[in-house]
Design a protein around this motif. Structure first.
Motif, PDB file in Angstrom:
ATOM      1  N   THR A  53       0.821  -1.211   0.000  1.00  0.00           N
ATOM      2  CA  THR A  53       0.000   0.000   0.000  1.00  0.00           C
ATOM      3  C   THR A  53       0.857   1.266   0.000  1.00  0.00           C
ATOM      4  O   THR A  53       0.421   2.315  -0.453  1.00  0.00           O
ATOM      5  CB  THR A  53      -0.925   0.020   1.233  1.00  0.00           C
ATOM      6  OG1 THR A  53      -0.130  -0.174   2.416  1.00  0.00           O
ATOM      7  CG2 THR A  53      -1.959  -1.087   1.139  1.00  0.00           C
ATOM      8  N   ASN A  54       2.090   1.144   0.499  1.00  0.00           N
ATOM      9  CA  ASN A  54       2.983   2.309   0.567  1.00  0.00           C
ATOM     10  C   ASN A  54       4.015   2.316  -0.568  1.00  0.00           C
ATOM     11  O   ASN A  54       5.086   2.902  -0.441  1.00  0.00           O
ATOM     12  CB  ASN A  54       3.697   2.348   1.924  1.00  0.00           C
ATOM     13  CG  ASN A  54       4.532   1.099   2.171  1.00  0.00           C
ATOM     14  OD1 ASN A  54       4.360   0.081   1.492  1.00  0.00           O
ATOM     15  ND2 ASN A  54       5.444   1.185   3.142  1.00  0.00           N
ATOM     16  N   THR A 107       6.105   3.198  -3.811  1.00  0.00           N
ATOM     17  CA  THR A 107       6.482   4.504  -4.346  1.00  0.00           C
ATOM     18  C   THR A 107       6.342   4.549  -5.869  1.00  0.00           C
ATOM     19  O   THR A 107       6.210   3.515  -6.523  1.00  0.00           O
ATOM     20  CB  THR A 107       7.936   4.835  -3.979  1.00  0.00           C
ATOM     21  OG1 THR A 107       8.812   3.885  -4.618  1.00  0.00           O
ATOM     22  CG2 THR A 107       8.147   4.795  -2.478  1.00  0.00           C
TER      23      THR A 107
END
Length: 207
Positions: free
Chosen positions: A33-34, A36
């Motif tokens: 979900t994080n 980049t």
């Protein structure tokens, strides 16, 4: 004129089957979900490279597989049409192509090749369609046209996956589902066309 019509049909068919918008949504559900933007770029490059390599492998070896097993082109059309029809029903009904992976230890970049590249982006539907189109080719110009049609879609796929975060933000889940359902209708229509064409030619051969 006929060459352009075939090129247009191949381009639209590849686009509908690959469904880059739908695949990008599935890819995001599999990835962290994080994640980049840089990581997404790397994944987009790896996945696109994977489907391009798979395309050329199938394009080169497809005829050998048919000859090795003695499979008639029209038989493949019927079977390929059935596979595409099932795929279309799945797309229209909204059933996900791939559930979220349970292996949380896998690196995001490892997922670019399997399962995102193969079998999500490049599955059995695309495999059979490439062989069918290859068997319809009658000249080097038509073969080149087929390659260009796929490469255009590979580029579109790369751009969509690369910008999947922004596409999800602007389209939302509902927008992505609508596009996938529309692509499903196109794939379904092509599937029926393949099945009818295959059955007609097979009946003419055996009757």
């Amino acid at each position: 004129m006929e060459l352009f019509q075939n090129f247009l049909q191949q381009t639209i068919t590849f686009f509908a089957i690959m469904d880059p918008i739908g695949v990008s949504a599935i890819a995001l559900s599999l990835l962290s979900t994080n994640i980049t933007k840089t990581q997404i770029n790397i994944i987009a490059k790896k996945t696109t490279t994977t489907i391009l390599i798979a395309f050329f492998v199938v394009l080169i070896t497809g005829d050998l597989v048919l000859k090795l097993f003695g499979i008639h082109e029209d038989s493949l059309k019927v079977m390929g049409g059935i596979i595409l029809l099932l795929m279309a029903i799945t797309m229209v009904s909204g059933t996900a192509k791939q559930s979220k992976t349970e292996d949380n230890n896998k690196n995001d970049e490892e997922l670019a090749i399997i399962p995102i590249g193969i079998p999500i982006a490049f599955g059995t539907g695309l495999f059979t369609t490439i062989i069918i189109f290859k068997n319809q080719v009658e000249s080097s110009v038509e073969l080149f046209s087929l390659v260009i049609a796929f490469c255009i879609n590979a580029l579109i796929f790369y751009l969509v996956l690369k910008n999947s975060i922004y596409i999800k933000k602007y389209l939302g889940l509902t927008g992505q589902n609508i596009i996938t359902k529309l692509m499903g209708l196109i794939v379904g229509a092509l599937a029926v066309q393949f099945i009818i064409s295959g059955v007609v030619h097979l009946s003419q051969s055996y009757l």
